[in-house]
Design a protein around this motif. Structure first.
Motif, PDB file in Angstrom:
ATOM      1  N   SER A 150      50.610  21.589  31.847  1.00  0.00           N
ATOM      2  CA  SER A 150      51.420  20.338  32.534  1.00  0.00           C
ATOM      3  C   SER A 150      52.899  20.839  33.771  1.00  0.00           C
ATOM      4  O   SER A 150      52.961  20.280  34.225  1.00  0.00           O
ATOM      5  CB  SER A 150      52.331  20.115  30.404  1.00  0.00           C
ATOM      6  N   THR A 205      50.216  19.824  36.502  1.00  0.00           N
ATOM      7  CA  THR A 205      50.864  17.889  36.264  1.00  0.00           C
ATOM      8  C   THR A 205      51.671  17.575  37.337  1.00  0.00           C
ATOM      9  O   THR A 205      52.078  17.325  38.225  1.00  0.00           O
ATOM     10  CB  THR A 205      50.158  17.294  35.330  1.00  0.00           C
ATOM     11  N   PRO A 255      55.269   5.228  34.648  1.00  0.00           N
ATOM     12  CA  PRO A 255      54.137   6.160  33.793  1.00  0.00           C
ATOM     13  C   PRO A 255      53.046   5.509  33.858  1.00  0.00           C
ATOM     14  O   PRO A 255      52.828   6.220  33.858  1.00  0.00           O
ATOM     15  CB  PRO A 255      55.294   5.555  32.235  1.00  0.00           C
ATOM     16  N   ASP A 256      53.139   4.507  33.375  1.00  0.00           N
ATOM     17  CA  ASP A 256      51.761   3.667  32.843  1.00  0.00           C
ATOM     18  C   ASP A 256      50.649   4.029  34.067  1.00  0.00           C
ATOM     19  O   ASP A 256      49.777   4.967  34.023  1.00  0.00           O
ATOM     20  CB  ASP A 256      51.214   2.041  32.413  1.00  0.00           C
ATOM     21  N   ASN A 259      49.828   8.047  35.120  1.00  0.00           N
ATOM     22  CA  ASN A 259      49.497   8.454  34.436  1.00  0.00           C
ATOM     23  C   ASN A 259      47.151   8.290  34.555  1.00  0.00           C
ATOM     24  O   ASN A 259      47.041   9.235  34.639  1.00  0.00           O
ATOM     25  CB  ASN A 259      49.520   7.957  32.384  1.00  0.00           C
ATOM     26  N   ASN A 297      45.262  10.879  35.613  1.00  0.00           N
ATOM     27  CA  ASN A 297      44.279  10.842  34.774  1.00  0.00           C
ATOM     28  C   ASN A 297      42.730  11.318  36.015  1.00  0.00           C
ATOM     29  O   ASN A 297      41.988  11.511  35.858  1.00  0.00           O
ATOM     30  CB  ASN A 297      43.759   9.704  33.865  1.00  0.00           C
ATOM     31  N   GLU A 318      47.921   3.667  27.860  1.00  0.00           N
ATOM     32  CA  GLU A 318      49.137   4.111  28.256  1.00  0.00           C
ATOM     33  C   GLU A 318      50.874   4.365  27.220  1.00  0.00           C
ATOM     34  O   GLU A 318      50.194   4.533  26.568  1.00  0.00           O
ATOM     35  CB  GLU A 318      49.848   3.158  29.423  1.00  0.00           C
ATOM     36  N   PHE A 319      50.915   5.954  28.021  1.00  0.00           N
ATOM     37  CA  PHE A 319      51.591   6.916  26.323  1.00  0.00           C
ATOM     38  C   PHE A 319      52.667   5.951  27.053  1.00  0.00           C
ATOM     39  O   PHE A 319      53.506   6.155  25.499  1.00  0.00           O
ATOM     40  CB  PHE A 319      51.505   8.119  26.963  1.00  0.00           C
ATOM     41  N   ASP A 320      53.403   5.683  27.318  1.00  0.00           N
ATOM     42  CA  ASP A 320      54.560   5.016  27.190  1.00  0.00           C
ATOM     43  C   ASP A 320      54.709   3.409  26.979  1.00  0.00           C
ATOM     44  O   ASP A 320      56.224   3.066  26.787  1.00  0.00           O
ATOM     45  CB  ASP A 320      55.791   5.044  28.263  1.00  0.00           C
ATOM     46  N   ASN A 338      50.179  15.778  25.004  1.00  0.00           N
ATOM     47  CA  ASN A 338      51.598  15.380  25.842  1.00  0.00           C
ATOM     48  C   ASN A 338      51.973  15.885  26.422  1.00  0.00           C
ATOM     49  O   ASN A 338      52.552  16.203  27.910  1.00  0.00           O
ATOM     50  CB  ASN A 338      52.134  13.864  25.645  1.00  0.00           C
TER      51      ASN A 338
END
Ligand SMILES: Nc1ncnc2c1ncn2[C@@H]1O[C@H](COP(=O)(O)OP(=O)(O)O)[C@@H](O)[C@H]1O
Ligand SMILES: [Mg+2]
Lengths: 461, 289, 435
Positions: free
Chosen positions: A69, A72, A88-89, A92, A96, A422-424, C280
């Motif tokens: 992390s 990144t 954010p999406d 990400n 990736n 997408e995580f958010d 995450n």
């Protein structure tokens, strides 16, 4: 990552050396007379070895956990502003892609120069990080090993030292369980709070419409999907209810029969066979529900002139009930066996028949425990995932009709999170909010159930 | 067979007064004393009990008279409880237990095939060593038997039965204001009397008591003993006790068991004053126990 | 003694009443007993229906229809320059050779659609088989070889009777003309059910006839290795601490309650934890067995701790006292005397925990071990699935042929579970000790 094994081997070698030198020094300080030492020489070796290994291992684990992390983040901050602004999406996705470039995987589309540069940067950071780790771990191991070594005297209490280190290790291991709970709570809570910032909690808990897919469309703002979870709760309860109507009578009656009536031989055969039901993976039940039971119910429903959905709540509930039978029966069995023999004798001694003894004495006496067992079973049913994912479907119907399709909390969690998400987006965050509800409800049920069962047991101890 | 034994046989059945001779097994001892009575309520003949391979009761014959209290004494593990439990077939509930021999209740063999244990146990009720009230109200505890056996038609009937049983058990005055409290909340002595009330509510002919006072304090024990004396008017009572004093206080006849054998049966006074068998004498003089 | 009125029936009347009620009570007794029997039988019935339905659906997957084709390995097609280099051989267009051989077998077939249907009789995997054969023995080039290749899944289904030959053409996946070809192939002994080795040696595939469980199995094995190597030491250490050393206070009470509750937390919640924390926050690689192993470790830990504590509890205190009595420290007493005695019980608990982990699916879905992965993973960092996830994926696939493969994979999974439980039972039997 391929360096890590080499590092571990080196560390192991260092530790062995520490052990050897620890033992040797112990001999030396005692002039070869073991009696002079406080502890056996092996303990001095162990003491030094532990000193050499533990701090280094700790650093190694922490480093490996955080390196990804941190790198990144550094790479992202090195990206041009235009990309950083992406939201954010998309960001990400970019990250990736960079990761994929680094590991040499196929990337979607032609990589552009920025991406290639970022990937190079990433690769560079990674190798710097690995080299640093290599050096730091070995240096720390050497230094701390030396520290342990230097503490050896004839009167040094090496055994106590070793034992207290081991004791602390044990303490650390036992807190893993606590950390897990904390991790669960924090992760679901944290994401849920973010979710509730875009969807009001009241809407989530009391809203009657659930259609998170709408939020997927790019031209819509994130929160415009409907996130009223009541249909999910209702669906979950419906299926749980069906499951319990199957599992409780069958489980309870078989427990009573096997405990009070069955001959030793029948019991020895039937009990483990029933328990096999509990050992079968839920994915197998899901397959069975979707491919055997659901069509069967649908066809027999059609035969009776009923309109049955192909993913009816009944099929999922029925199969879930099957799965929970042994759960109910073995918990009840424990509870029934805890009823003191003297109560049975009291009833039999006055001429009660077996069924009278069971119904009027054993069952009432065991009732609290049985209630606890059932609560545990309910919590199990609520949290069950695979059966409903495979057999219950996605339609969020607010209905009490077991022949219709409903969806459940766990099904939605899986659908929202499986695949490249997408995580958010509120969609994925909603899954965590559902997870929070699931966790809180099952936890409360377990807590109450375990409390009841414990109180029940204490009563007869 | 001792000459005194025959002389004593005033109220005893002459023929059965003879010492019972072992017929099975070489290690079986003869019983000394009067195993038979006139007009018996229960008559046991050649009873043997096995727990798996263990021979726990060896060829015992014994009568229980009407309106008498029969005490059974002996060192622990000698088979008193086992024998007692034969009398209402409680041993059926023990899986590996096998009972042979003849046990007649009012002339009827209780081990015969067509006898149902349920009415049998309603006639031969049992009170246990550890008080075992059901985790229900006091009222429900006593009403349990009449209810399952359908003895009362109305709630009023049931009330009467509960009250009279509690009265007979000398418990009424202590619990009449709290019939709805749970039975397990009573003191040990009260619990045991509750269990006795529970047993007599079904109007049995015989009450079996297995060390009913061993878990009680002296005052509660005295109350239960007094109760036993009163109940003798109506029921036959067989009581197992580890206390010789208690046997002497409450019983008319006493049987002494030793390692699965019935060694001696006599009228209680006689057994304690003039035991006929060496083992009996050793036991009551406290040489072992 | 007080006797209120004439409420109590005389002994004789009460006995008569009891006798009168007996018929009803015996009936109630029989009913109740019958209910119990029914309950047990229904439970067992469920079990047998489940197993029978799985086995009857799945056993056919262990055979696969193979087709014998005669391929002319024309040198022009494979290696026009005659270099015989591995690279050329690998890149050659074998599928056109196979198509040619199909055309040779059925020269009368014409038209694009019919030809397409004809080519469809052979699996896509046939070309790879042919390539492997040629690469293993380049001298075959220029000759005509006869080899068995997997048939298409529809042919397979027809051969196994899952497609009804007598159904109306419109209701049948295989049309009349294709059926005719198949009949001809059968008549020429070119179709045969053979043991399905591919099922055990290949990874997942989009073509059911080529799909195997090897990839999923390896994924499961790697995952379980990670789980076992973490959860056993952690679980045993935690149990030893809680049972042997921990002071009885609020903190240890909390840990105890917490462990019991954790054992009943739905598995999917552990998946959420893995997603939010391991992926995450810590950036561990998605879909990797390492990650799956970590999540399953946390999930099985409570089971192992509880079982290990029970095992430690069953070691009588006299053993500890004996060791302490001759001057051992509590740590030595535990390490050298208590733990060895409790070890079988701990192992049993661990095996049961592993069995649980083996069958677990939901948390793995959360952490991305659910992608289509054709390659067999080589280590704990490679993306992979697991056996139960593979079952889930196949169960979702529409092709009829996946149904039998799903069932067969379930049979393999259940086989492993049975084996693990058997080991646990034997272990328990072997070391069972009554103090
Ligand atoms: N359920 C049982 N299983 C096996 N043996 C038993 C059982 N109950 C009692 N015994 C054995 O039978 C013998 C007589 O026991 P018991 O009748 O309880 O003796 P007492 O009541 O005189 O102390 C004892 O040796 C005991 O070990
Ligand atoms: Mg006894």
């Amino acid at each position: 990552m391929t360096q890590t094994p080499i590092l571990l081997v080196l560390l192991l070698a260092l530790t062995s050396a520490a052990y050897y030198f620890g033992c040797k020094r112990a001999f030396r300080v005692a002039d070869g007379k073991i009696r002079k030492l406080h502890s056996l020489p092996g303990y001095y070796g162990l003491y030094v070895a532990l000193w050499a290994a533990l701090p280094a291992l700790l650093i190694l684990c922490a480093w490996l956990l955080f390196q990804g992390s941190i790198i990144t983040r550094m790479v992202v901050s090195s990206l041009p502003d235009a990309i950083q602004q992406l939201g954010p999406d998309r960001l990400n996705l970019v990250v990736n892609d960079i990761r994929n470039l680094v590991s040499g995987n196929i990337v979607s589309g032609e990589p552009d120069a920025i991406m290639l540069a970022a990937a190079d940067y990433y690769r560079g950071l990674l190798s710097v990080s690995r080299n640093m780790l290599f050096a730091i771990v070995l240096i720390v191991a050497g230094l701390s090993g030396w520290y342990g070594y230097s503490k050896i005297r004839a009167q040094h209490r090496a055994r106590n030292g070793v034992e207290s280190i081991i004791n602390w290790l044990l303490v650390a291991c036992s807190t893993v369980a606590i950390l897990t709970t904390v991790g669960i709570v924090l992760s679901v809570l944290f994401e849920s709070i973010r979710f509730f910032q875009s969807v009001p909690i009241t809407e989530f808990l009391f809203g009657l419409e659930w259609s998170p897919q709408i939020a997927l469309r790019a031209d819509q703002a994130g929160s415009s999907g409907a996130f009223g979870a009541v249909p999910l709760f209702a669906g979950t309860l419906l299926i749980t209810f069906i499951a319990m109507t199957v599992a409780v009578p069958i489980g309870l009656m078989s427990a009573l029969y096997l405990a009070e009536y069955a001959s030793a031989r029948v019991r020895a055969i039937a009990k483990p066979l029933l328990e096999v039901l509990a050992g079968i993976p839920t994915v197998v039940y899901g397959f069975f529900a979707a491919l055997t039971v659901a069509p069967f119910i649908r066809e027999s429903g059609g035969f009776l002139g009923l309109d049955v959905a192909s993913e009816s709540a009944l099929a999922a509930g029925l199969v879930m009930g099957m799965m929970i039978i042994p759960f109910v029966s073995s918990l009840s069995d424990d509870v029934i066996n805890a009823v003191p023999q003297s109560l049975r004798e009291g009833a039999y001694g006055m001429g009660a028949t077996s069924s009278e003894t069971i119904r009027r004495v054993i069952f009432p006496a065991a009732l609290p425990g049985i209630v606890g067992a059932i609560l545990l079973a309910v919590s199990r049913a609520i949290g069950e995932t695979m059966i409903v994912v495979m057999a219950a479907g996605l339609a969020s119907n607010l209905t009490a009709n077991p022949l219709e399709a409903v969806t459940t909390v766990t099904v939605q969690i899986v659908t929202l999170l499986v695949g490249d998400q997408e995580f958010d987006s509120p969609k994925t965050l909603a899954a965590f909010a559902l997870g929070l509800v699931l966790f809180v409800v099952t936890l409360a049920l377990n807590f109450v159930a375990l409390y009841i069962v414990r109180k029940y047991r204490e009563q007869y101890d | 067979m001792s000459p005194q034994g025959q002389a004593m046989a005033l109220k005893l059945d002459g023929a059965a007064g003879a010492a019972h001779v072992a017929t099975v097994g070489r290690d079986v001892r003869e019983t000394v004393g009067e195993i038979r009575v006139n007009d018996p309520r229960v008559r046991c003949t050649d009873v043997n009990v096995h727990y798996g391979d263990k021979h726990a009761i060896k060829n015992i014959s014994l009568d229980v008279g009407k309106g008498e209290v029969l005490a059974m004494i002996g060192p622990s593990g000698c088979g008193k409880s086992t024998f007692l439990r034969c009398l209402n077939r409680m041993n059926d509930t023990v899986r590996e237990c096998r009972v042979t021999g003849e046990i007649l209740l009012d002339g009827e063999d209780i081990n015969s095939r067509h006898i149902d244990v349920v009415p049998l146990r309603a006639r031969v009720a049992m009170v246990f060593q550890k008080p075992n009230p059901f985790p229900k109200s006091i009222y429900e505890n006593v009403a349990f038997g009449p209810r399952i056996h359908g003895l009362c038609e109305s709630k009023a009937d049931l009330d009467v039965v509960v009250e009279s049983s509690l009265r007979k058990a000398n418990l009424w005055d202590e619990v009449k204001d709290r019939l709805d409290d749970v039975g397990t909340g009573l003191s040990g002595g009260q619990q045991q009397r509750l269990c006795i009330a529970r047993a007599i509510a079904i109007e049995p002919e015989v009450i079996l008591m297995d060390e009913p006072c061993s878990a009680l304090d002296p005052i509660s024990t005295a109350k239960v003993e007094q109760l036993i004396e009163e109940l003798r008017q109506q029921f036959s009572i067989v009581i197992v006790t580890h206390s010789m004093q208690q046997a002497a206080r409450v019983s008319q006849r006493t049987a002494y068991f030793h390692m699965g054998d019935l060694i001696e049966v006599s009228e209680t006074d006689r057994l304690f004053i003039k035991p006929r068998h060496q083992l009996t004498e050793d036991y009551i003089t406290g040489r072992f126990g | 003694m007080t006797n209120p009125g004439k409420a109590l029936p005389e002994g004789a009347t009460s006995f008569a009443r009891i006798q009168a009620g007996m018929a009803k009570r015996r009936a109630a007794e029989r009913r109740f007993k019958m209910l119990g029997r029914i309950a047990v039988s229904v439970g067992l019935l469920f079990l047998s229906v489940l197993l029978i339905s799985i086995v009857s659906k799945g056993y056919t997957a262990f055979w696969q229809t193979q087709m014998r084709i005669d391929v002319v390995l024309t040198a022009d097609e494979i290696d026009p320059d005659g270099t015989r280099s591995a690279e050329t051989l690998r890149k050659a267009d074998y599928s056109s050779l196979i198509k040619q051989s199909m055309r040779d077998m059925f020269p009368e077939v014409s038209g694009r659609r019919d030809k397409f249907a004809l080519y469809g009789l052979v699996s896509n995997g046939a070309a790879f088989d042919l390539r492997d054969k040629v690469m293993a023995d380049p001298s075959l080039i220029g000759t005509k070889v006869s080899l068995w290749v997997p048939a298409d899944d529809d042919v397979d289904m027809l051969m196994k009777g899952h497609i009804d030959r007598n159904a109306a053409e419109d209701d049948r996946r295989i049309k009349d003309n294709v059926l005719g070809w198949i009949n001809q192939l059968e008549a020429e002994d070119r179709l045969e059910l053979r043991f399905n080795i591919d099922f055990f040696t290949k990874g997942d595939s989009r073509d059911p006839e080529l799909a195997g469980i090897r990839g999923a199995l390896m994924g499961t094995i790697f995952t379980l290795i990670v789980t076992l190597s973490l959860s056993f030491p952690l679980g045993v250490a935690a149990a030893v601490y809680l049972e042997e050393f921990a002071p009885k206070n609020k903190w240890t009470d909390l840990i105890e309650v917490n462990i019991n509750n954790l054992a009943a937390v739905p598995s999917i919640v552990f998946g959420l934890l893995g997603l939010a924390v391991f992926i995450n926050v810590f950036g561990l690689p998605r879909s990797a067995p390492l990650l799956g192993g970590l999540v399953l470790t946390l999930m099985t830990l409570p089971t192992i701790i509880i079982a290990s504590r029970a095992a430690l509890k069953s070691v009588p205190p006299s053993i500890r006292d004996a060791a302490l009595g001759i001057g051992a420290s509590p740590m030595q007493a535990t390490l050298y005397h208590v733990i060895p005695l409790a070890l079988p019980g701990m192992l049993t608990g661990t095996i049961i925990g592993m069995a649980q982990a083996l069958g677990e699916t939901a948390p793995l879905l959360m952490i991305g071990m659910v992608a289509f992965i054709a390659d067999v993973p080589q280590g704990v960092f490679d993306p992979s699935t697991a056996l139960p996830v593979q079952i889930y994926l196949w169960a979702d696939s529409p092709e009829r042929a996946y149904v039998e493969r799903t069932s067969a994979a379930i049979m393999v999974l259940l086989g492993f579970l049975a084996l693990m439980n058997l080991v646990a039972v034997l272990l328990r039997k072997r070391f069972e000790r009554r103090w």
